[in-house]
Scaffold this motif. Structure first.
Motif, mmCIF file in Angstrom:
data_model
loop_
_atom_site.group_PDB
_atom_site.id
_atom_site.type_symbol
_atom_site.label_atom_id
_atom_site.label_comp_id
_atom_site.label_asym_id
_atom_site.label_seq_id
_atom_site.Cartn_x
_atom_site.Cartn_y
_atom_site.Cartn_z
ATOM 1 N N THR A 69 15.339 8.001 18.518
ATOM 2 C CA THR A 69 14.291 7.010 18.799
ATOM 3 C C THR A 69 13.363 6.839 17.604
ATOM 4 N N VAL A 70 12.870 7.953 17.069
ATOM 5 C CA VAL A 70 11.937 7.899 15.945
ATOM 6 C C VAL A 70 12.607 7.329 14.705
ATOM 7 N N LEU A 71 13.799 7.833 14.387
ATOM 8 C CA LEU A 71 14.505 7.380 13.189
ATOM 9 C C LEU A 71 14.893 5.905 13.289
ATOM 10 N N GLY A 72 15.423 5.502 14.447
ATOM 11 C CA GLY A 72 15.843 4.112 14.629
ATOM 12 C C GLY A 72 14.695 3.136 14.520
ATOM 13 N N ASN A 73 13.600 3.428 15.201
ATOM 14 C CA ASN A 73 12.442 2.527 15.158
ATOM 15 C C ASN A 73 11.742 2.557 13.810
ATOM 16 N N LEU A 74 11.759 3.714 13.154
ATOM 17 C CA LEU A 74 11.172 3.813 11.812
ATOM 18 C C LEU A 74 11.963 2.965 10.813
ATOM 19 N N LEU A 75 13.279 2.957 10.943
ATOM 20 C CA LEU A 75 14.118 2.121 10.089
ATOM 21 C C LEU A 75 13.829 0.642 10.306
ATOM 22 N N ILE A 76 13.606 0.256 11.562
ATOM 23 C CA ILE A 76 13.254 -1.136 11.876
ATOM 24 C C ILE A 76 11.956 -1.527 11.176
ATOM 25 N N ILE A 77 10.945 -0.659 11.253
ATOM 26 C CA ILE A 77 9.641 -0.932 10.630
ATOM 27 C C ILE A 77 9.777 -1.030 9.114
ATOM 28 N N LEU A 78 10.502 -0.084 8.512
ATOM 29 C CA LEU A 78 10.684 -0.081 7.061
ATOM 30 C C LEU A 78 11.486 -1.293 6.591
ATOM 31 N N ALA A 79 12.507 -1.673 7.351
ATOM 32 C CA ALA A 79 13.330 -2.829 6.978
ATOM 33 C C ALA A 79 12.516 -4.109 7.012
ATOM 34 N N ILE A 80 11.676 -4.268 8.031
ATOM 35 C CA ILE A 80 10.852 -5.475 8.161
ATOM 36 C C ILE A 80 9.790 -5.525 7.059
ATOM 37 N N SER A 81 9.156 -4.394 6.789
ATOM 38 C CA SER A 81 8.085 -4.378 5.787
ATOM 39 C C SER A 81 8.606 -4.535 4.365
ATOM 40 N N MET A 94 8.263 -13.394 14.642
ATOM 41 C CA MET A 94 9.196 -12.652 15.485
ATOM 42 C C MET A 94 9.314 -11.200 15.024
ATOM 43 N N TYR A 95 9.469 -10.988 13.720
ATOM 44 C CA TYR A 95 9.618 -9.638 13.184
ATOM 45 C C TYR A 95 8.279 -8.916 13.106
ATOM 46 N N PHE A 96 7.191 -9.656 13.030
ATOM 47 C CA PHE A 96 5.852 -9.071 13.097
ATOM 48 C C PHE A 96 5.663 -8.373 14.446
ATOM 49 N N PHE A 97 6.036 -9.067 15.530
ATOM 50 C CA PHE A 97 5.938 -8.473 16.866
ATOM 51 C C PHE A 97 6.956 -7.350 17.040
ATOM 52 N N LEU A 98 8.147 -7.512 16.447
ATOM 53 C CA LEU A 98 9.185 -6.493 16.562
ATOM 54 C C LEU A 98 8.753 -5.185 15.904
ATOM 55 N N SER A 99 8.092 -5.270 14.754
ATOM 56 C CA SER A 99 7.625 -4.052 14.082
ATOM 57 C C SER A 99 6.580 -3.327 14.930
ATOM 58 N N HIS A 100 5.721 -4.093 15.604
ATOM 59 C CA HIS A 100 4.729 -3.477 16.499
ATOM 60 C C HIS A 100 5.406 -2.864 17.726
ATOM 61 N N LEU A 101 6.459 -3.517 18.209
ATOM 62 C CA LEU A 101 7.217 -2.967 19.346
ATOM 63 C C LEU A 101 7.887 -1.657 18.948
ATOM 64 N N ALA A 102 8.445 -1.607 17.737
ATOM 65 C CA ALA A 102 9.096 -0.383 17.257
ATOM 66 C C ALA A 102 8.087 0.758 17.132
ATOM 67 N N PHE A 103 6.900 0.460 16.606
ATOM 68 C CA PHE A 103 5.854 1.479 16.486
ATOM 69 C C PHE A 103 5.411 1.967 17.870
ATOM 70 N N THR A 104 5.287 1.033 18.817
ATOM 71 C CA THR A 104 4.912 1.382 20.192
ATOM 72 C C THR A 104 5.957 2.283 20.827
ATOM 73 N N ASP A 105 7.244 1.994 20.582
ATOM 74 C CA ASP A 105 8.319 2.816 21.141
ATOM 75 C C ASP A 105 8.268 4.243 20.608
ATOM 76 N N ILE A 106 7.963 4.391 19.318
ATOM 77 C CA ILE A 106 7.833 5.730 18.730
ATOM 78 C C ILE A 106 6.703 6.496 19.420
ATOM 79 N N CYS A 107 5.567 5.835 19.570
ATOM 80 C CA CYS A 107 4.392 6.482 20.193
ATOM 81 C C CYS A 107 4.629 6.784 21.669
ATOM 82 N N PHE A 108 5.317 5.869 22.369
ATOM 83 C CA PHE A 108 5.605 6.044 23.793
ATOM 84 C C PHE A 108 6.441 7.313 24.004
#
Length: 318
Positions: free
Chosen positions: A38-50, A59-73
């Motif tokens: 979960t952490v690695l997958g969502n972190l890769l999403i954030i890094l790829a978008i940034s 769309m990817y702005f919201f997706l990066s926030h969703l990925a960060f939320t999933d890590i925290c959740f």
């Protein structure tokens, strides 16, 4: 013996998914793997978008926030469970339990509203493509994120403060792997009518309104797509929504599944196991859904992995 009322509770006890000692190593390995993925997958999403300029869109702005939320959740619930299994302990402090309740509500609320914001983004992109950049401007995107934060914080604090007014009995066992609001309220010795009314009312409103917004957005999207004359245009429209629709179905489908199972089953253990489906599984699968169903994300992830590989080779070379 009658349970005694306690105004100052020291700790609660999380019974987890199974009390069988033979299952504990398996559960530890399984949930550790899920958490790392979960952490690695969502972190890769954030890094790829940034790191990719082509993905600097709403769309990817919201997706990066969703990925960060999933890590925290996931971080709110899984690490404590792993620590308890490792220490062969079930305890969680009163403060720790209320903090967990607060953060679970906060991040669940964030996920809920972010999915609605992403549905609105797809609605504007498909139904009003010529005005997309005007409507979905950085100011509106920032405002939507701020609004979701304010509402989620208010919801989490409201329920947490309402729990503070309760007194608890000597039976402080929570048949769950984390402190869930409904389970904590059940342990109270004092009157919980207001807490229960508030819990169901707020959950219905804050859960129902975003869901209705998502349904409305997709009704408009389907209606607009079916009016397109080009088969290629229809395919492109549906493909851009496929990943988001899959994530929405996973999140709300598992949440409704838990609600139905808890209503039908009287076993707390069955409810706890079902809760894994909406607290643990969606954050783990979301990165795979978006990366496998999205050509732009695939390209960005390949570039990121290639860059990391080349950088590692250069460092090792030196």
């Amino acid at each position: 013996m009658e349970p005694e009322n306690q105004t100052g509770v020291a700790e609660f006890f999380l019974l987890g998914l199974s009390e069988d000692p033979e299952w504990q190593p398996l559960l530890f390995g399984l949930f550790l793997t899920i958490y790392l993925v979960t952490v690695l997958g969502n972190l890769l999403i954030i890094l790829a978008i940034s790191s990719d300029s082509h993905l600097q869109t709403p769309m990817y702005f919201f997706l990066s926030h969703l990925a960060f939320t999933d890590i925290c959740f996931s971080t709110t619930t899984i690490p404590k469970m792993l620590v308890n299994i490792q220490r062969q302990s079930k305890s969680i402090s009163y403060t720790g339990c209320l903090t967990q309740v607060c953060f679970v509500l906060f991040f669940a609320g964030l996920e809920n509203f972010l999915l609605a914001a992403m549905a609105y983004d797809r609605y504007v992109a498909i139904c009003h493509p010529l005005r997309y950049t005007v409507i979905m401007n950085p100011h509106l995107c920032g405002l939507l994120i701020l609004l979701t934060l304010i509402i989620s914080i208010a919801d989490a604090l409201l329920h947490s403060l309402m729990v503070l007014r309760l007194s608890f009995c000597t039976d402080l066992e929570i048949p769950h792997f984390f402190c869930e609001l409904a389970q904590v309220i059940k342990l109270a010795c004092s009157d919980t009518l207001i807490n229960n009314i508030l819990m169901y009312l707020v959950t219905s409103v804050l859960g129902g309104v975003p869901l209705l917004g998502i349904i409305f957005s997709y009704i408009q999207i389907v209606s607009s797509t079916l009016r397109m004359s080009s088969a290629g245009g229809k395919y492109k429209a549906f493909s851009t929504c496929g990943a988001h629709l899959s994530v929405v179905s996973l999140f709300y489908g598992t949440a409704f599944g838990v609600y139905i199972s808890s209503a039908v089953s009287h076993s707390s253990k069955d409810t706890a196991r079902a809760s894994v489906m909406y607290t643990v599984v969606p954050p783990m699968l979301n990165p795979f859904i978006y990366s496998l169903r999205n050509k732009d994300m695939k390209g960005a992830l390949k570039k990121l992995i290639l860059f990391a590989t080349v950088s590692s080779a250069l460092v090792l070379g030196f």
